[in-house]
Design a protein around this motif. Structure first.
Motif, mmCIF file in Angstrom:
data_model
loop_
_atom_site.group_PDB
_atom_site.id
_atom_site.type_symbol
_atom_site.label_atom_id
_atom_site.label_comp_id
_atom_site.label_asym_id
_atom_site.label_seq_id
_atom_site.Cartn_x
_atom_site.Cartn_y
_atom_site.Cartn_z
ATOM 1 N N CYS A 19 0.814 -1.233 0.000
ATOM 2 C CA CYS A 19 0.000 0.000 0.000
ATOM 3 C C CYS A 19 0.841 1.273 0.000
ATOM 4 N N CYS A 22 4.043 3.217 4.246
ATOM 5 C CA CYS A 22 5.295 3.311 5.019
ATOM 6 C C CYS A 22 6.324 4.157 4.278
ATOM 7 N N CYS A 27 6.079 -4.091 0.245
ATOM 8 C CA CYS A 27 6.299 -4.646 1.594
ATOM 9 C C CYS A 27 7.686 -5.302 1.668
HETATM 10 S S1 SF4 Z 1 4.900 -2.523 4.808
HETATM 11 FE FE1 SF4 Z 1 3.490 -3.013 3.202
HETATM 12 S S2 SF4 Z 1 1.506 -2.937 4.179
HETATM 13 FE FE2 SF4 Z 1 2.903 -1.904 5.551
HETATM 14 S S3 SF4 Z 1 2.715 0.216 4.959
HETATM 15 FE FE3 SF4 Z 1 4.441 -0.612 3.802
HETATM 16 S S4 SF4 Z 1 3.556 -1.263 1.892
HETATM 17 FE FE4 SF4 Z 1 1.844 -0.959 3.310
#
Ligand code: SF4
Length: 266
Positions: A19, A22, A27
């Motif tokens: 998403c 972060c 991820c």
């Molecule tokens: S780690 Fe993955 S799920 Fe968590 S904010 Fe970052 S992209 Fe989104």
């Protein structure tokens, strides 16, 4: 839960939705940043507080490449004690004075004492000191063959080939593309010498980062629609005079030095 010491273990506990909240694209990239210590797990807003508390103390961060080299320095210094400097002068192409060994790196003197301490007028970085000590301890002292070969012919290990290409050849080409006059600096500052070769290039330049480990840099300028080209070659004996990982590190050390020079002097 056991210790988390690699990105895949971290990735398994993430939502895997990519998403980007972060601030990282995926991820998996976030997991890699966490293990490098560049992100904290709580920067993923989708992880439950209880999970965060349980996991934070279990993450084992990877040392940076520079920290790994610093760790490698102490064992090398201990090994230097066993080297007979007087008997190594010819093997290394070095000089002995007051029980200290002086090795020329890029035309500059690097003087090493029997405890592995290094003195030089040059800036000393760990990317150069670790290969230098490796050279003193392990070099076979092979005489140069005069035959130039690419890095990939020195090693069968594709991982080193790809590191070499990505972290030395490509950035060096970019550096010379943006600072074409830097070639002249390599001649003046680092005692480089132009040479004739059979390779297709506009400029062929030999540097001696270590006396028995010369490198040949061949650069072809960009023209019209064609990109510039840069290839680096080593004497065919190089791997006997310096282990492959040290050759790679030495080249990265040179690049760090070159980048510093171009950012401050040009
Ligand atoms: S780690 Fe993955 S799920 Fe968590 S904010 Fe970052 S992209 Fe989104």
């Amino acid at each position: 839960m056991a210790k988390l010491d690699n990105p895949i273990e971290i990735y398994k506990i993430l939502p895997k939705t990519n998403c980007k909240q972060c601030g990282v694209v995926t991820c998996l990239a976030f997991a890699a940043d966490v293990i490098k210590g560049q992100k904290r797990l709580n920067q993923c807003p989708h992880l439950d507080n209880n999970i965060l508390e349980e996991l934070e103390g279990k993450i084992i961060k990877q040392a940076t490449p520079e920290d790994q080299l610093k760790q490698a320095l102490e064992p090398l210094k201990r090994e230097i004690v066993n080297i007979d400097f007087a008997a190594s002068v010819q093997r290394l192409g070095a000089k002995l004075s007051s029980d200290k060994l002086t090795v020329k790196c890029l035309g500059k003197n690097f003087t090493v004492d029997s405890e592995g301490n290094i003195i030089s007028d040059c800036h000393i970085n760990v990317w150069v000191t670790v290969p230098l000590l490796n050279y003193i301890i392990y070099s076979a002292g092979n005489d140069l063959s005069g035959k130039w070969v690419p890095f990939r012919e020195l090693s069968n290990e594709t991982v080193w080939n790809s590191f070499f290409e990505q972290r030395f050849e490509k950035p060096l080409k970019q550096l010379i593309d943006t600072h074409p006059d830097f070639i002249e600096d390599l001649i003046v500052i680092f005692s480089g010498k132009y040479t004739e070769t059979s390779f297709s290039s506009d400029i062929s330049l030999v540097l001696h980062p270590l006396p028995k480990v010369p490198i040949l840099i061949c650069y072809k300028k960009p023209e019209e629609d064609l990109e510039s080209k840069l290839n680096v070659f080593f004497d065919a004996t190089a791997e006997g005079n310096l282990k492959i990982d040290s050759i790679y590190r030495l080249c990265v050390g040179l690049l760090v030095m070159f980048q510093k020079i171009t950012s401050t002097h040009i």
